[in-house]
Design a protein around this motif. Structure first.
Motif, mmCIF file in Angstrom:
data_model
loop_
_atom_site.group_PDB
_atom_site.id
_atom_site.type_symbol
_atom_site.label_atom_id
_atom_site.label_comp_id
_atom_site.label_asym_id
_atom_site.label_seq_id
_atom_site.Cartn_x
_atom_site.Cartn_y
_atom_site.Cartn_z
ATOM 1 N N ASN A 66 30.203 15.137 -30.703
ATOM 2 C CA ASN A 66 29.280 15.373 -31.817
ATOM 3 C C ASN A 66 28.457 16.650 -31.652
ATOM 4 O O ASN A 66 28.195 17.353 -32.616
ATOM 5 C CB ASN A 66 28.331 14.183 -31.992
ATOM 6 C CG ASN A 66 29.084 12.928 -32.345
ATOM 7 O OD1 ASN A 66 29.957 12.940 -33.202
ATOM 8 N ND2 ASN A 66 28.777 11.841 -31.672
ATOM 9 N N THR A 67 28.039 16.926 -30.423
ATOM 10 C CA THR A 67 27.140 18.059 -30.200
ATOM 11 C C THR A 67 27.795 19.227 -29.477
ATOM 12 O O THR A 67 27.280 20.332 -29.512
ATOM 13 C CB THR A 67 25.916 17.620 -29.363
ATOM 14 O OG1 THR A 67 26.379 17.207 -28.068
ATOM 15 C CG2 THR A 67 25.160 16.489 -30.039
ATOM 16 N N GLY A 68 28.900 18.958 -28.784
ATOM 17 C CA GLY A 68 29.553 20.003 -27.992
ATOM 18 C C GLY A 68 28.900 20.233 -26.643
ATOM 19 O O GLY A 68 29.357 21.044 -25.849
ATOM 20 N N ILE A 69 27.811 19.503 -26.362
ATOM 21 C CA ILE A 69 27.093 19.657 -25.101
ATOM 22 C C ILE A 69 27.918 19.035 -23.973
ATOM 23 O O ILE A 69 28.508 17.967 -24.144
ATOM 24 C CB ILE A 69 25.702 18.982 -25.192
ATOM 25 C CG1 ILE A 69 24.852 19.703 -26.236
ATOM 26 C CG2 ILE A 69 25.011 18.951 -23.841
ATOM 27 C CD1 ILE A 69 23.530 19.023 -26.536
ATOM 28 N N PRO A 70 27.972 19.687 -22.802
ATOM 29 C CA PRO A 70 28.713 19.110 -21.672
ATOM 30 C C PRO A 70 28.154 17.733 -21.285
ATOM 31 O O PRO A 70 26.957 17.495 -21.376
ATOM 32 C CB PRO A 70 28.488 20.109 -20.537
ATOM 33 C CG PRO A 70 28.063 21.373 -21.190
ATOM 34 C CD PRO A 70 27.365 20.976 -22.460
ATOM 35 N N VAL A 71 29.063 16.857 -20.863
ATOM 36 C CA VAL A 71 28.684 15.523 -20.400
ATOM 37 C C VAL A 71 28.777 15.533 -18.874
ATOM 38 O O VAL A 71 29.799 15.946 -18.312
ATOM 39 C CB VAL A 71 29.627 14.443 -20.984
ATOM 40 C CG1 VAL A 71 29.323 13.078 -20.387
ATOM 41 C CG2 VAL A 71 29.517 14.417 -22.504
ATOM 42 N N TYR A 72 27.715 15.099 -18.204
ATOM 43 C CA TYR A 72 27.693 15.068 -16.741
ATOM 44 C C TYR A 72 27.600 13.642 -16.236
ATOM 45 O O TYR A 72 26.911 12.805 -16.822
ATOM 46 C CB TYR A 72 26.502 15.874 -16.204
ATOM 47 C CG TYR A 72 26.639 17.353 -16.467
ATOM 48 C CD1 TYR A 72 27.381 18.156 -15.613
ATOM 49 C CD2 TYR A 72 26.039 17.934 -17.573
ATOM 50 C CE1 TYR A 72 27.525 19.515 -15.859
ATOM 51 C CE2 TYR A 72 26.185 19.292 -17.833
ATOM 52 C CZ TYR A 72 26.925 20.071 -16.975
ATOM 53 O OH TYR A 72 27.072 21.411 -17.218
ATOM 54 N N ILE A 73 28.307 13.381 -15.147
ATOM 55 C CA ILE A 73 28.248 12.094 -14.455
ATOM 56 C C ILE A 73 27.594 12.363 -13.111
ATOM 57 O O ILE A 73 28.023 13.263 -12.376
ATOM 58 C CB ILE A 73 29.658 11.496 -14.266
ATOM 59 C CG1 ILE A 73 30.295 11.241 -15.637
ATOM 60 C CG2 ILE A 73 29.595 10.235 -13.417
ATOM 61 C CD1 ILE A 73 31.755 10.862 -15.571
ATOM 62 N N ILE A 74 26.563 11.603 -12.803
ATOM 63 C CA ILE A 74 25.837 11.800 -11.551
ATOM 64 C C ILE A 74 26.061 10.601 -10.652
ATOM 65 O O ILE A 74 25.827 9.458 -11.060
ATOM 66 C CB ILE A 74 24.330 12.001 -11.822
ATOM 67 C CG1 ILE A 74 24.148 13.240 -12.693
ATOM 68 C CG2 ILE A 74 23.555 12.109 -10.515
ATOM 69 C CD1 ILE A 74 22.771 13.439 -13.226
ATOM 70 N N GLN A 75 26.548 10.854 -9.450
ATOM 71 C CA GLN A 75 26.690 9.809 -8.444
ATOM 72 C C GLN A 75 25.489 9.907 -7.515
ATOM 73 O O GLN A 75 25.257 10.960 -6.915
ATOM 74 C CB GLN A 75 27.993 9.971 -7.662
ATOM 75 C CG GLN A 75 29.222 9.834 -8.529
ATOM 76 C CD GLN A 75 30.499 10.118 -7.758
ATOM 77 O OE1 GLN A 75 30.484 10.417 -6.573
ATOM 78 N NE2 GLN A 75 31.619 10.043 -8.445
ATOM 79 N N ILE A 96 27.913 15.549 -8.550
ATOM 80 C CA ILE A 96 27.782 15.714 -9.999
ATOM 81 C C ILE A 96 29.133 16.175 -10.524
ATOM 82 O O ILE A 96 29.764 17.065 -9.955
ATOM 83 C CB ILE A 96 26.687 16.742 -10.357
ATOM 84 C CG1 ILE A 96 25.328 16.275 -9.826
ATOM 85 C CG2 ILE A 96 26.630 16.962 -11.876
ATOM 86 C CD1 ILE A 96 24.196 17.261 -10.035
ATOM 87 N N GLU A 97 29.586 15.537 -11.608
ATOM 88 C CA GLU A 97 30.859 15.893 -12.228
ATOM 89 C C GLU A 97 30.630 16.206 -13.699
ATOM 90 O O GLU A 97 29.833 15.554 -14.365
ATOM 91 C CB GLU A 97 31.844 14.731 -12.134
ATOM 92 C CG GLU A 97 32.181 14.327 -10.718
ATOM 93 C CD GLU A 97 33.054 13.088 -10.665
ATOM 94 O OE1 GLU A 97 33.099 12.329 -11.648
ATOM 95 O OE2 GLU A 97 33.704 12.886 -9.628
ATOM 96 N N ARG A 98 31.332 17.206 -14.188
ATOM 97 C CA ARG A 98 31.320 17.486 -15.623
ATOM 98 C C ARG A 98 32.535 16.778 -16.210
ATOM 99 O O ARG A 98 33.636 16.863 -15.687
ATOM 100 C CB ARG A 98 31.384 18.990 -15.885
ATOM 101 C CG ARG A 98 31.234 19.314 -17.361
ATOM 102 C CD ARG A 98 31.038 20.786 -17.642
ATOM 103 N NE ARG A 98 31.942 21.629 -16.890
ATOM 104 C CZ ARG A 98 31.556 22.694 -16.181
ATOM 105 N NH1 ARG A 98 30.287 23.027 -16.103
ATOM 106 N NH2 ARG A 98 32.450 23.415 -15.531
ATOM 107 N N ASN A 99 32.318 16.048 -17.295
ATOM 108 C CA ASN A 99 33.384 15.238 -17.886
ATOM 109 C C ASN A 99 33.551 15.614 -19.358
ATOM 110 O O ASN A 99 33.256 14.837 -20.260
ATOM 111 C CB ASN A 99 33.065 13.747 -17.733
ATOM 112 C CG ASN A 99 34.238 12.871 -18.092
ATOM 113 O OD1 ASN A 99 35.381 13.306 -18.038
ATOM 114 N ND2 ASN A 99 33.960 11.638 -18.475
ATOM 115 N N GLY A 100 33.987 16.834 -19.594
ATOM 116 C CA GLY A 100 34.239 17.268 -20.965
ATOM 117 C C GLY A 100 32.945 17.544 -21.718
ATOM 118 O O GLY A 100 31.909 17.842 -21.137
#
Length: 84
Positions: free
Chosen positions: A46-55, A38-42
């Protein structure tokens, strides 16, 4: 766009569940998703919520396969030795 991905450690709160699937052709299989990273990508602009990328990868196991669907290596070759 700046790529500021950060790998995030994680623990599973519970083991992934196997999902049993019966196909129209009579095949029965079980499938589960296995999280690899799992990676956090900024943050979402619009919402300020963290964006996560799941492999992740799917794991499949066959429980039942109708005999008429099983093909051996010889079944896949034509007389010239090439796959049909």
């Amino acid at each position: 766009m700046v790529d500021d991905r950060e790998v995030i450690g994680f623990t599973l709160d519970e083991e992934p569940k196997w999902v049993k699937v019966t196909l129209e052709d009579g095949t029965v299989m079980q499938i589960k998703m296995e999280i690899m990273a799992i990676e956090r990508n900024g943050n979402d602009p619009n919402t300020g919520i963290p964006v996560y990328i799941i492999q992740a990868t799917n794991i499949m196991r066959m429980l039942k396969v109708p005999k008429e669907l099983i093909k051996t290596t010889n079944d896949r070759h034509n007389s010239s030795g090439l796959y049909s």
